[in-house]
Design a protein around this motif. Structure first.
Motif, PDB file in Angstrom:
ATOM      1  N   GLN A 164      11.961  14.501 -12.345  1.00 39.98           N
ATOM      2  CA  GLN A 164      11.892  14.343 -10.889  1.00 39.98           C
ATOM      3  C   GLN A 164      10.431  14.463 -10.437  1.00 39.98           C
ATOM      4  O   GLN A 164       9.530  14.417 -11.255  1.00 39.98           O
ATOM      5  N   GLY A 165      10.236  14.624  -9.146  1.00 38.76           N
ATOM      6  CA  GLY A 165       8.877  14.804  -8.648  1.00 38.76           C
ATOM      7  C   GLY A 165       8.452  13.778  -7.610  1.00 38.76           C
ATOM      8  O   GLY A 165       7.253  13.634  -7.324  1.00 38.76           O
ATOM      9  N   SER A 166       9.441  13.045  -7.071  1.00 39.03           N
ATOM     10  CA  SER A 166       9.152  12.073  -6.008  1.00 39.03           C
ATOM     11  C   SER A 166       7.982  11.161  -6.411  1.00 39.03           C
ATOM     12  O   SER A 166       7.955  10.664  -7.539  1.00 39.03           O
ATOM     13  N   THR A 167       7.036  10.966  -5.526  1.00 37.05           N
ATOM     14  CA  THR A 167       5.912  10.075  -5.832  1.00 37.05           C
ATOM     15  C   THR A 167       4.628  10.858  -6.103  1.00 37.05           C
ATOM     16  O   THR A 167       3.521  10.322  -6.025  1.00 37.05           O
ATOM     17  N   PHE A 168       4.782  12.151  -6.466  1.00 41.84           N
ATOM     18  CA  PHE A 168       3.619  12.993  -6.728  1.00 41.84           C
ATOM     19  C   PHE A 168       3.321  13.046  -8.231  1.00 41.84           C
ATOM     20  O   PHE A 168       4.139  13.537  -9.015  1.00 41.84           O
ATOM     21  N   ALA A 169       2.161  12.563  -8.613  1.00 38.32           N
ATOM     22  CA  ALA A 169       1.808  12.465 -10.028  1.00 38.32           C
ATOM     23  C   ALA A 169       1.857  13.826 -10.712  1.00 38.32           C
ATOM     24  O   ALA A 169       2.356  13.952 -11.837  1.00 38.32           O
TER      25      ALA A 169
ATOM     26  N   VAL B  70      13.946   8.636 -15.548  1.00 38.32           N
ATOM     27  CA  VAL B  70      13.058   8.810 -14.400  1.00 38.32           C
ATOM     28  C   VAL B  70      13.940   8.682 -13.165  1.00 38.32           C
ATOM     29  O   VAL B  70      14.457   7.599 -12.868  1.00 38.32           O
ATOM     30  N   GLY B  71      14.160   9.800 -12.492  1.00 40.10           N
ATOM     31  CA  GLY B  71      15.045   9.816 -11.330  1.00 40.10           C
ATOM     32  C   GLY B  71      14.263   9.870 -10.031  1.00 40.10           C
ATOM     33  O   GLY B  71      13.034   9.964 -10.025  1.00 40.10           O
ATOM     34  N   GLY B  72      14.981   9.788  -8.931  1.00 41.06           N
ATOM     35  CA  GLY B  72      14.361   9.975  -7.623  1.00 41.06           C
ATOM     36  C   GLY B  72      13.474   8.843  -7.163  1.00 41.06           C
ATOM     37  O   GLY B  72      12.681   8.992  -6.237  1.00 41.06           O
TER      38      GLY B  72
ATOM     39  N   CYS C  12       3.774   8.372 -14.615  1.00 42.31           N
ATOM     40  CA  CYS C  12       4.654   9.021 -15.610  1.00 42.31           C
ATOM     41  C   CYS C  12       4.322   8.591 -17.032  1.00 42.31           C
ATOM     42  O   CYS C  12       4.431   9.394 -17.974  1.00 42.31           O
ATOM     43  N   GLU C  13       3.993   7.337 -17.203  1.00 44.42           N
ATOM     44  CA  GLU C  13       3.938   6.707 -18.527  1.00 44.42           C
ATOM     45  C   GLU C  13       3.175   7.507 -19.582  1.00 44.42           C
ATOM     46  O   GLU C  13       3.692   7.723 -20.699  1.00 44.42           O
TER      47      GLU C  13
END
Ligand SMILES: [Zn+2]
Length: 210
Positions: free
Chosen positions: A24-29, A49-51, A68-69
């Protein structure tokens, strides 16, 4: 993460099944990285990869996948949850995603939207009324091999269940073909060309009306 650990501990291995941890983690790297790292010692069979695909838009979704990659394990399948439109899938595969799930092929099948190599088309439109051609000449599904655009449009206009069934069949075939062609393109080392071809097909738009 506590739930992830409890799920992993409760898992009983059996052939043909696996359990994925969900990052998770929304759009925060930084939060995405923290989440992926926390899952690592639990040794899931794959990472989801959710959310994403919850309204943030394609650009931000792709940016988050790029974030994420570098942290995702190389030797495990990566699953992007709830995605998406065909161009979302192509862009996500380019960013290292292997698996997807989505209601779109069947939901669109019920509402009259067909996916083609020249972009999505609305089968309810009047332009298909007398069109004897298939939804997509480039498709091997039973709806395209046996039925015209005119007939499928008629079924949708008349709220005949067969319309939703045929269009769902076509859309699922299109998604299967899309994934198969991406696998072939990767094997051939030609993914960038493949992606450019798909984008060019979308830019051309639907075949001209008769
Ligand atoms: Zn088809």
């Amino acid at each position: 993460m506590r739930w992830a650990k409890r799920s992993r501990d409760a898992w009983v291995d059996r052939p043909g099944y696996g359990i994925y941890g969900i990052a998770q983690g929304s759009t925060f790297a930084d939060l995405r990285e923290e989440s992926i790292r926390a899952l690592e010692p639990m040794d899931f069979h794959g990472i989801a990869v959710g959310g994403l695909a919850v309204g943030e838009g394609q650009e931000l979704m792709f940016k988050t996948l790029d974030d994420c990659e570098p942290h995702l394990p190389q030797h495990k399948p990566r699953y992007l949850m709830g995605v998406g439109k065909p161009l979302d899938l192509v862009g996500a595969v380019r960013r290292g995603i292997d698996q997807f799930d989505c209601v779109l092929p069947t939901r669109s099948g019920r509402t009259g939207q067909a996916f083609t190599w020249r972009g999505p088309i609305n089968m309810r439109n009047a332009r298909h009324q007398d069109d004897p051609r298939p939804i997509d000449e480039d498709c091997s599904c039973p709806a395209c091999r046996n039925y015209s655009r005119a007939y499928i449009r008629h079924l949708h206009r008349a709220d005949e269940m067969l319309g939703a069934m045929l269009l769902s069949w076509h859309n699922i075939q299109h998604y299967q073909d899309l994934m198969a062609r991406m696998r072939s393109a990767i094997e051939a080392g030609a993914f960038a060309d493949f992606e450019a071809g798909v984008v060019a097909g979308y830019a051309r738009g639907d075949i001209d009306p008769l």
